[in-house]
Design a protein around this motif. Structure first.
Motif, short mmCIF file in Angstrom:
data_model
loop_
_atom_site.label_atom_id
_atom_site.label_comp_id
_atom_site.label_asym_id
_atom_site.label_seq_id
_atom_site.Cartn_x
_atom_site.Cartn_y
_atom_site.Cartn_z
N GLY A 91 53.96 29.67 17.48
CA GLY A 91 53.33 30.81 16.84
C GLY A 91 52.38 31.58 17.73
N ASN A 92 52.65 31.58 19.03
CA ASN A 92 51.78 32.25 20.00
C ASN A 92 52.36 33.63 20.31
OD1 ASN A 92 50.32 33.16 22.20
ND2 ASN A 92 50.54 31.28 23.40
N PRO A 93 51.72 34.72 19.87
CA PRO A 93 52.28 36.05 20.09
C PRO A 93 52.37 36.45 21.55
CG PRO A 93 50.03 36.20 19.23
CD PRO A 93 50.43 34.76 19.13
N LYS A 94 51.59 35.80 22.42
CA LYS A 94 51.61 36.15 23.84
C LYS A 94 52.94 35.82 24.50
CE LYS A 94 46.66 35.18 24.57
NZ LYS A 94 45.71 34.32 25.33
N VAL A 95 53.67 34.83 23.97
CA VAL A 95 54.86 34.33 24.66
C VAL A 95 56.12 34.46 23.82
CG1 VAL A 95 53.59 32.80 26.21
CG2 VAL A 95 54.27 31.97 23.97
N GLN A 96 56.13 35.43 22.92
CA GLN A 96 57.35 35.73 22.19
C GLN A 96 58.20 36.70 23.01
OE1 GLN A 96 58.01 34.05 19.33
NE2 GLN A 96 56.02 33.07 19.64
N ASP A 97 59.49 36.71 22.75
CA ASP A 97 60.38 37.61 23.48
C ASP A 97 59.92 39.06 23.34
OD1 ASP A 97 61.80 35.36 24.03
OD2 ASP A 97 63.63 35.96 22.99
N GLY A 98 59.85 39.75 24.46
CA GLY A 98 59.39 41.13 24.48
C GLY A 98 57.92 41.30 24.77
N ALA A 99 57.15 40.22 24.66
CA ALA A 99 55.72 40.29 24.97
C ALA A 99 55.50 40.21 26.48
CB ALA A 99 54.98 39.15 24.27
N PRO A 100 54.41 40.78 27.00
CA PRO A 100 54.15 40.73 28.44
C PRO A 100 54.07 39.30 28.99
CG PRO A 100 52.71 42.32 27.38
CD PRO A 100 53.39 41.58 26.28
N GLY A 101 53.67 38.36 28.13
CA GLY A 101 53.52 36.99 28.58
C GLY A 101 54.78 36.16 28.58
N MET A 102 55.94 36.75 28.28
CA MET A 102 57.20 36.00 28.28
C MET A 102 58.11 36.57 29.37
SD MET A 102 58.79 33.48 26.74
CE MET A 102 59.75 32.94 28.16
N VAL A 103 58.39 35.76 30.38
CA VAL A 103 59.17 36.20 31.53
C VAL A 103 60.45 35.37 31.63
CG1 VAL A 103 59.16 36.65 34.02
CG2 VAL A 103 57.01 36.70 32.74
N TYR A 104 61.58 36.05 31.73
CA TYR A 104 62.86 35.39 31.94
C TYR A 104 63.42 35.80 33.30
CZ TYR A 104 63.05 34.19 26.95
OH TYR A 104 62.78 33.68 25.70
N ALA A 105 63.79 34.81 34.11
CA ALA A 105 64.36 35.11 35.42
C ALA A 105 65.61 35.97 35.31
CB ALA A 105 64.69 33.81 36.15
N ALA A 106 66.42 35.72 34.28
CA ALA A 106 67.67 36.45 34.13
C ALA A 106 67.47 37.95 33.96
CB ALA A 106 68.45 35.90 32.93
N ASP A 107 66.25 38.36 33.60
CA ASP A 107 65.95 39.78 33.47
C ASP A 107 65.57 40.43 34.80
OD1 ASP A 107 66.37 39.59 30.73
OD2 ASP A 107 64.23 39.29 30.28
N HIS A 108 65.38 39.62 35.84
CA HIS A 108 64.83 40.15 37.09
C HIS A 108 65.68 39.85 38.32
CE1 HIS A 108 61.07 41.24 35.08
NE2 HIS A 108 61.19 40.09 34.44
N VAL A 109 66.73 39.06 38.18
CA VAL A 109 67.62 38.78 39.31
C VAL A 109 69.06 39.01 38.87
CG1 VAL A 109 66.02 37.05 40.23
CG2 VAL A 109 67.93 36.31 38.79
N LYS A 110 69.92 39.26 39.83
CA LYS A 110 71.34 39.49 39.54
C LYS A 110 72.03 38.16 39.32
CE LYS A 110 75.49 41.80 41.27
NZ LYS A 110 76.07 42.60 42.38
N LEU A 111 72.74 38.03 38.19
CA LEU A 111 73.47 36.81 37.88
C LEU A 111 74.91 36.92 38.36
CD1 LEU A 111 72.27 36.10 34.21
CD2 LEU A 111 71.18 35.47 36.37
N ILE A 112 75.49 35.77 38.69
CA ILE A 112 76.90 35.73 39.09
C ILE A 112 77.73 35.14 37.95
CG2 ILE A 112 76.31 35.51 41.52
CD1 ILE A 112 77.04 32.53 41.34
N ASP A 113 79.02 35.40 37.98
CA ASP A 113 80.01 34.78 37.09
C ASP A 113 79.75 34.98 35.60
OD1 ASP A 113 81.23 33.83 39.40
OD2 ASP A 113 80.15 31.93 39.33
N PRO A 114 79.54 36.20 35.14
CA PRO A 114 79.48 36.41 33.69
C PRO A 114 80.84 36.07 33.08
CG PRO A 114 79.62 38.50 34.83
CD PRO A 114 79.43 37.46 35.89
N ARG A 115 80.81 35.54 31.86
CA ARG A 115 82.05 35.14 31.20
C ARG A 115 82.06 35.65 29.77
NH1 ARG A 115 82.95 28.76 32.84
NH2 ARG A 115 82.68 28.99 35.08
N PRO A 116 83.25 35.82 29.21
CA PRO A 116 83.31 36.19 27.80
C PRO A 116 82.64 35.12 26.94
CG PRO A 116 85.45 36.43 28.85
CD PRO A 116 84.57 35.72 29.83
#
Length: 297
Positions: A91-116
């Motif tokens: 229940g911490n609003p700082k680390v919910q998706d979309g908040a400045p305090g929640m960081v996902y690597a997949a949003d900042h680096v290029k991923l390989i091998d996307p699949r259906p």
């Protein structure tokens, strides 16, 4: 004297309250945050002998996330089985998706091998791409910049320090990457069999080729029937090594190597920073991986 002591205690308490608390999903992000924010209280939800796809959302992890100013995770559905539950229960609003305090690597680096996107019987299929980005140091440099930017955002008073440490990290890191690539040159073209796509970024970075997977489906342990198929697939041109992660059962790899005969090595490698030497730092992890691959190629 009592008033002075109380004043000192109040100042200490204020300083302690301001200490940055960082929750990370995997050890590589904890190691990276510690280089950029050495005074922060940094915790990792997992360790090198755990499969990050599947861990228990323990009360201790909920408590850590509840206190966090910043959370750093991989994303690309790697933690889909447990992180959303932690976020909801913390229940911490700082680390919910979309908040400045929640960081996902997949949003900042290029991923390989996307699949259906797969169904429930297709195994651990990551539609966005392979999430194991930590095994390419070039992508870790990109992630360091992203983390430093978020550290500045959640802790503006420390912005100058984060920028300075990021600059020092990047300068040192680029030099290390050049050294690692020179060392890894003899590995180019080496063929391996591995379990899962854990090391796919490493193979691509150093020019190695994974010619078969011990898993019949992503995330599904090796079966006797599938191992027999892999044996027939590679028997005429055996790989130099059969590779599993530190958290995977090596018995399937050992059976395959025995069937293929002398010259095929089983390598059980850490896929992230460990709690002990020689891979207890990010740089140590890459040094250790190259040492093992060069010795076993």
């Amino acid at each position: 004297m009592l008033r002075t002591a109380l004043a000192a205690f109040a100042l200490w308490g204020a300083g302690a309250a301001q200490a940055l608390t960082v929750f990370t999903c995997e050890p590589e992000w904890a190691a990276l945050v510690r280089q950029l924010a050495p005074s922060a209280d940094v915790r990792s939800a997992t360790h090198a002998r755990q499969d990050p796809h599947h861990i228990e959302a323990r009360p201790s992890l909920i408590a850590q996330l509840r206190k966090a100013d910043l959370a750093v995770c991989t994303g690309a559905a790697l933690e889909a089985g447990w992180l959303p539950m932690l976020q909801q229960r913390a229940g911490n609003p700082k680390v919910q998706d979309g908040a400045p305090g929640m960081v996902y690597a997949a949003d900042h680096v290029k991923l390989i091998d996307p699949r259906p996107a797969g169904g429930v019987f297709d195994g651990d299929v990551h539609a966005a791409g392979n999430p194991h980005v930590q095994l390419d140091p070039r992508r870790m440099a990109d992630m360091a910049a992203a983390i430093a930017q978020r550290l500045e955002q959640v802790d503006p008073s420390g912005a100058a320090g984060y920028r300075s440490r990021l600059a020092a990290f990047q300068a040192d890191w680029q030099g290390r990457i050049a050294q690692w690539e020179r060392r890894a040159a003899p590995l180019r073209g080496t063929r391996v069999v591995a379990q899962h796509s854990t090391f796919a970024y490493l193979w691509r970075w150093v020019g190695m080729e994974q010619v078969a997977d011990l898993e019949p489906k992503p995330g599904v342990p090796p079966t006797p029937g599938h191992l027999q198929k892999v044996l027939e697939q590679v028997r005429s041109a055996p790989p130099r090594a059969v590779v599993v992660s530190a958290y995977q059962d090596p018995r399937g790899a050992q059976w395959l190597a025995q069937q293929l005969g002398a010259g095929v090595t089983v390598l059980q490698l850490p896929s992230t920073v460990t709690e002990e030497a020689p891979a207890e730092t990010l740089a140590g992890l890459y040094d250790h991986l190259l040492d093992r691959l060069l010795a076993g190629r």
